[in-house]
Design an enzyme around this catalytic site. Structure first.
Site, PDB file in Angstrom:
ATOM      1  N   CYS A  71     -63.908  40.741  13.609  1.00  0.00           N
ATOM      2  CA  CYS A  71     -63.609  40.622  15.058  1.00  0.00           C
ATOM      3  C   CYS A  71     -64.623  39.543  15.711  1.00  0.00           C
ATOM      4  O   CYS A  71     -63.934  38.538  16.599  1.00  0.00           O
ATOM      5  CB  CYS A  71     -63.394  41.947  15.893  1.00  0.00           C
ATOM      6  SG  CYS A  71     -62.281  42.920  14.962  1.00  0.00           S
ATOM      7  N   THR A  72     -65.767  39.901  15.561  1.00  0.00           N
ATOM      8  CA  THR A  72     -66.612  38.785  16.003  1.00  0.00           C
ATOM      9  C   THR A  72     -66.595  37.350  15.659  1.00  0.00           C
ATOM     10  O   THR A  72     -66.637  36.568  16.464  1.00  0.00           O
ATOM     11  CB  THR A  72     -68.171  39.384  15.662  1.00  0.00           C
ATOM     12  OG1 THR A  72     -68.320  40.675  16.506  1.00  0.00           O
ATOM     13  CG2 THR A  72     -69.451  38.410  16.461  1.00  0.00           C
TER      14      THR A  72
END
Ligand code: BEZ
Length: 211
Positions: free
Chosen positions: A45-46
């Site tokens: 996600c980052t």
């Protein structure tokens, strides 16, 4: 029930990293991309949020707003944004919805309990200016999405909303399009003055009309 293409995108009110929003008001008359993240402080996600922040201008060029969602509280999002900026060498420039009550995740059927009953899957919804759902994608948590593909689909959606064409396999902006079967041959010179080529009566190509 799962949302389907052509359904109205459900409205909601939510807290985001850029303030409180009413989703439909926030969209205004623009296109929208809503995409979910399984959880804050997770590696894939980052990278996704960093990647999208670097191409936000591409969404703006397509008159589209982009918004992420994760089922963690705003305080977590705020700390995570600092990590995203640091590790992805970027500055986050679009909102992340905080959905600790899973209201939005439930409304958009982003939790698939047989995959994981706590986190969302990686959903993408492309919403038209009419607030109707134009595209849905579902990826597993373990696979980061290809945001160039989402831009490519938006090019196709915006083109096919305006002209009686469809786009072939692996089409990219600028390449020839397919004339939809509903167009009669005698209508082609008026509708497609750039010309056309017929491979089969049902397979007719024309240069991209708006280029
Ligand atoms: C991630 O974003 O890295 C991730 C989240 C949930 C499961 C696996 C990976």
């Amino acid at each position: 029930m799962a949302l389907r293409l052509g359904d109205e995108a459900p409205n909601f009110q939510a807290e985001t990293t850029e303030g409180s929003i009413d989703f439909h008001q926030w969209l205004g008359d623009q296109w929208g991309v809503l995409f979910s993240h399984p959880a804050d402080y997770t590696p894939v996600c980052t990278t996704e949020l960093g990647a999208v922040s670097k191409i936000k201008e591409e969404f703006s060029k397509r008159n589209a707003k982009i918004i992420a969602i994760s089922v963690d509280p705003l305080t977590d999002h705020q700390g995570w944004v600092k990590d995203i900026n640091e590790t992805q060498q970027t500055t986050m420039n679009f909102p992340i919805i905080a959905d600790p009550g899973r209201l939005v995740a439930t409304l958009y059927d982003m939790i698939h309990p047989n995959a994981d009953d706590k986190m969302t899957v990686r959903s993408v919804f492309v919403i038209g200016p009419d607030k109707k759902i134009k595209l849905t994608l579902t990826y597993p948590a373990s696979t980061g999405r290809n945001f160039q593909e989402i831009l490519r689909v938006m090019d196709s959606l915006q083109l096919t909303a305006k002209y009686q064409v469809a786009t072939p396999a692996n089409w990219q902006h600028g390449e020839d399009c397919i004339i939809v079967p509903a167009v009669l041959n005698e209508e082609i010179p008026r509708l497609f003055p750039k010309g056309h080529r017929e491979i089969k009566p049902y397979l007719r190509y024309t240069p991209q009309p708006n280029k």
